[in-house]
Motif scaffolding. Structure first.
Motif, PDB file in Angstrom:
ATOM      1  N   PRO A 150       0.938  -1.237   0.302  1.00 14.42           N
ATOM      2  CA  PRO A 150      -0.199   0.091   0.053  1.00 14.42           C
ATOM      3  C   PRO A 150       0.862   1.405   0.082  1.00 14.42           C
ATOM      4  N   ALA A 151       0.373   2.268  -0.733  1.00 15.55           N
ATOM      5  CA  ALA A 151       1.255   3.390  -0.740  1.00 15.55           C
ATOM      6  C   ALA A 151       1.429   4.341   0.727  1.00 15.55           C
ATOM      7  N   VAL A 152       0.514   4.009   1.528  1.00  7.48           N
ATOM      8  CA  VAL A 152       0.604   4.533   2.672  1.00  7.48           C
ATOM      9  C   VAL A 152       1.941   4.137   3.356  1.00  7.48           C
ATOM     10  N   GLU A 153       2.291   2.878   3.353  1.00  7.53           N
ATOM     11  CA  GLU A 153       3.476   2.499   3.902  1.00  7.53           C
ATOM     12  C   GLU A 153       4.674   2.871   3.282  1.00  7.53           C
ATOM     13  N   LEU A 154       4.235   3.420   2.004  1.00  5.20           N
ATOM     14  CA  LEU A 154       5.580   3.871   1.112  1.00  5.20           C
ATOM     15  C   LEU A 154       5.987   5.246   1.603  1.00  5.20           C
ATOM     16  N   ALA A 171     -21.142   0.395 -14.678  1.00  6.38           N
ATOM     17  CA  ALA A 171     -19.993  -0.172 -14.076  1.00  6.38           C
ATOM     18  C   ALA A 171     -18.905   1.114 -13.835  1.00  6.38           C
ATOM     19  N   PRO A 172     -19.178   1.525 -12.669  1.00  4.10           N
ATOM     20  CA  PRO A 172     -18.225   2.645 -12.246  1.00  4.10           C
ATOM     21  C   PRO A 172     -16.871   2.186 -11.820  1.00  4.10           C
ATOM     22  N   ASN A 173     -15.888   2.929 -12.189  1.00  2.25           N
ATOM     23  CA  ASN A 173     -14.552   2.860 -11.731  1.00  2.25           C
ATOM     24  C   ASN A 173     -14.337   2.870 -10.471  1.00  2.25           C
ATOM     25  N   VAL A 174     -14.827   3.426  -9.925  1.00  2.00           N
ATOM     26  CA  VAL A 174     -14.746   3.365  -8.177  1.00  2.00           C
ATOM     27  C   VAL A 174     -16.291   2.816  -7.984  1.00  2.00           C
ATOM     28  N   LEU A 199     -10.809   7.696  -2.708  1.00  3.56           N
ATOM     29  CA  LEU A 199      -9.747   7.937  -2.059  1.00  3.56           C
ATOM     30  C   LEU A 199      -8.667   6.545  -1.753  1.00  3.56           C
ATOM     31  N   ALA A 200      -9.669   5.711  -1.107  1.00  3.33           N
ATOM     32  CA  ALA A 200      -9.279   4.378  -0.930  1.00  3.33           C
ATOM     33  C   ALA A 200      -8.461   3.850  -2.344  1.00  3.33           C
ATOM     34  N   LYS A 201      -9.138   3.848  -3.363  1.00  2.00           N
ATOM     35  CA  LYS A 201      -8.588   3.261  -4.512  1.00  2.00           C
ATOM     36  C   LYS A 201      -7.491   4.271  -5.217  1.00  2.00           C
ATOM     37  N   GLN A 233      -5.302   5.285  -3.446  1.00  5.56           N
ATOM     38  CA  GLN A 233      -3.919   4.874  -2.537  1.00  5.56           C
ATOM     39  C   GLN A 233      -3.672   3.483  -3.109  1.00  5.56           C
ATOM     40  N   GLN A 234      -4.797   2.770  -3.423  1.00  4.76           N
ATOM     41  CA  GLN A 234      -4.357   1.283  -3.921  1.00  4.76           C
ATOM     42  C   GLN A 234      -3.354   1.771  -5.381  1.00  4.76           C
ATOM     43  N   ARG A 235      -3.824   2.732  -6.084  1.00  2.00           N
ATOM     44  CA  ARG A 235      -3.099   2.566  -7.209  1.00  2.00           C
ATOM     45  C   ARG A 235      -1.954   3.670  -7.471  1.00  2.00           C
ATOM     46  N   ALA A 236      -1.549   4.097  -6.387  1.00  2.00           N
ATOM     47  CA  ALA A 236      -0.652   5.355  -6.254  1.00  2.00           C
ATOM     48  C   ALA A 236       0.526   4.915  -6.984  1.00  2.00           C
ATOM     49  N   ILE A 237       1.173   3.828  -7.032  1.00  2.00           N
ATOM     50  CA  ILE A 237       2.435   3.598  -7.590  1.00  2.00           C
ATOM     51  C   ILE A 237       2.194   3.501  -9.055  1.00  2.00           C
ATOM     52  N   ALA A 238       1.080   2.918  -9.509  1.00  2.00           N
ATOM     53  CA  ALA A 238       0.912   2.797 -10.929  1.00  2.00           C
ATOM     54  C   ALA A 238       0.599   4.386 -11.656  1.00  2.00           C
ATOM     55  N   GLU A 239      -0.184   5.034 -10.870  1.00  2.00           N
ATOM     56  CA  GLU A 239      -0.203   6.488 -11.238  1.00  2.00           C
ATOM     57  C   GLU A 239       0.915   7.190 -11.242  1.00  2.00           C
ATOM     58  N   HIS A 240       1.971   6.916 -10.152  1.00  2.00           N
ATOM     59  CA  HIS A 240       3.276   7.612 -10.254  1.00  2.00           C
ATOM     60  C   HIS A 240       4.000   7.139 -11.502  1.00  2.00           C
TER      61      HIS A 240
END
Lengths: 151, 399
Positions: B186-190, B255-258, B273-275, B277-284
């Motif tokens: 998770p991005a939080v740990e990052l 079929a919403p993305n969120v 917001l949770a999603k 966070q989940q995708r933070a690395i891919a977004e980066h």
């Protein structure tokens, strides 16, 4: 041309000024404990016209907008934080328009200043002489959000 | 509602053309590239301020001219309304109601309502999700004009956030260690990790603000889209069943993305917001926003089979026709007046059974503008009750 050469920025608040420190910053009778943060020098002029505000200003020189390559470093934010942390400021009023960029800038600056002082933002709502019945949904929602207790 | 007159000046290939409509149905007859669709496009602009064909106003103004104008008189239950749009080759368009220029274009929406059905819509089922989203957005704009504002704000925040992510990637100021390139972390740990070694870079603050803004405005888009599909789906299902003689069951699913667990603003924002966070690395790494309603999908299934992959040509046509009929009915029930129907070159694409279903429904209740290259496929009775206009090289005359 002449005006352009003579006018620079105030070294304290970054308002347009012919002197190194502008008239507002050097005025002895103004409230030293309040700073009103605006995006542009034009906003200072607009607020001064009301003759209601007696504190000082800080002009950011723009809004955070990644599309235009403007981040916090391109604005006078560090200088503001320094001013607030080093002087005894009682209140910082954020007077920035409620656009997407304005909202981001307001939240950003607010977060940086909150550890040092009380931070407020101006209210948004119905214009004077405006009729509730004719106000649009967006403005009404804003006005409702910023409601306050009747005194 | 009834469109009485339409006046086009320096619009597309029309120099100065006044049209009066006196029958509930108007057939615009002409060869290709004479200006039939341009006339329908003008009506579409009056209803939605959008054109499904033009991306810039410059294309709408007659070549070599600076300004193009559409003016119209609309009759509603409440009386006559004058509508005007001025389009500029360079500069912003202006809109006016009853001779008064409006400060905000939002106030122009919802005055006139129209359902557009063109041969392009036949691709709605098979085309990409973007097509289905813009169809949904156009419908929502007519039902809830403020949605136009919400969507515009959302797209604006999205563009800013994307620019920010791209910048961050280019700067590469905070390289993520290889061991972290795993979506399971998770991005939080990052963030906590990098905070341990040094102070959190100030840009994390800015990203958090863009996240919050995207989630706040994005959840409004999601909730409104969910609501409109919920209302449209049963009507579309009814029509599909009727046209297919009870043989097919159509389901329209948002079929919403969120994911939308609960129709509550706070819950949706939290999930958003949770999603992120989940995708933070891919977004980066990709430098673009991967979470939000700009990645929504609308799914169509016929008898539990996805229509996009498995539907036959005929089924897909029935489906699109059902959707359009559902739009007509939904707008009528929400607005309280029958919207216009704009049929652009589409009647010839439908077989007799489907044509009849459509014509039965329209009758004289919905004012209909129809473009066609030949009158051969029309019912004789129909032709008799219609006003037929000939379109030739930007000129319209009764035939």
């Amino acid at each position: 041309m002449e005006a352009k050469q003579q006018v620079g920025f105030c070294s304290v608040c970054f308002h347009l000024s012919a002197e190194p420190v502008c008239e507002i910053c050097s005025a002895p009778n103004r409230d030293h404990n309040t700073i009103c943060v605006v995006a542009d020098s034009r906003d200072v002029i607009a607020l001064e016209r009301t003759r209601e505000y007696k504190g000082k200003y800080h002009v950011l020189g723009g809004l955070i907008s990644p599309i235009d390559g403007i981040g916090p470093d391109q604005l006078h934010i560090t200088q503001l934080v320094r001013r607030v942390s080093q002087q005894s400021i009682k209140e910082v009023i954020l007077a920035i328009s409620p656009s997407v960029e304005g909202e981001t800038t307001t939240l950003y600056v607010g977060q940086l200043l909150k550890p040092f002082t009380r931070v407020t933002r101006i209210a948004f709502g119905l214009p004077m002489g405006g009729d509730l019945e004719y106000a649009d949904e967006v403005t009404l929602a804003r006005a409702l959000e910023g409601r306050r207790d009747l005194d | 509602m009834y469109l009485k007159t339409l006046h086009l000046r320096q619009f597309r290939n029309y120099r100065d053309q006044q049209v009066e409509f006196f029958a509930p149905k108007t057939i615009l007859l002409g060869d290709n590239a004479q200006g039939k669709s341009n006339l329908l496009e003008a009506a579409e602009l009056l209803a939605t301020l959008r054109s499904h064909r033009a991306t810039r106003d410059r294309e709408l103004v007659q070549e070599g001219e600076a300004i193009g104008q559409i003016t119209a008189t609309l009759e509603k239950d409440t009386g006559l309304t004058d509508l005007a749009i001025a389009l500029r080759a360079n500069g912003r368009r202006t809109v006016a109601l009853n001779g008064e220029t409006l400060r905000r274009q939002l106030d122009f929406l919802g005055v006139m309502n129209a359902v557009q059905f063109s041969s392009l819509d036949l691709d709605l089922v098979r085309g990409g999700p973007g097509q289905r989203r813009s169809w949904l957005d156009a419908l929502l704009t007519q039902l809830e004009p403020v949605y136009a504002y919400i969507l515009q704000q959302y797209n604006h925040v999205l563009r800013q956030r994307n620019a920010f992510l791209k910048q961050q990637r280019k700067d590469g100021d905070r390289p993520v260690p290889v061991s972290f390139v795993d979506e399971a972390v998770p991005a939080v740990e990052l963030l906590a990790e990098s905070a341990g070694s040094e102070a959190i870079p100030p840009d994390a603050t800015q990203l958090a603000i863009w996240d919050a803004q995207l989630a706040a405005i994005g959840s409004r888009v999601i909730r409104r889209r969910a609501r409109v599909i919920e209302r449209l789906a049963p009507i579309a299902q009814f029509w599909h069943q009727a046209i297919s003689d009870n043989k097919e069951l159509l389901e329209v699913n948002y079929a919403p993305n969120v994911g939308l667990e609960q129709d509550d603003p706070a819950v949706v924002q939290q999930a958003f917001l949770a999603k992120i966070q989940q995708r933070a690395i891919a977004e980066h790494y990709q430098g673009t926003s991967l979470v939000g309603p700009h990645r929504d999908e609308v799914e169509f299934t016929i008898n539990q089979t996805p229509a996009r992959q498995y539907g036959s040509q005929g089924q897909q046509r029935t489906l699109v026709l059902s959707l359009k009929l559902a739009e007509l009915k939904l707008i009528e029930s929400v607005v309280g007046e029958a919207p216009l129907l704009l049929l652009d070159d589409v009647l010839a694409e439908l077989d007799l059974n489907r044509q009849n279903k459509l014509l039965e429904t329209i009758q004289d209740r919905f004012q209909t503008l129809i473009t066609t290259t030949h009158l051969g496929s029309f019912d004789a009775q129909w032709l008799k009750s219609s006003q037929i206009l000939t379109v030739e090289a930007g000129k319209i005359r009764p035939s």
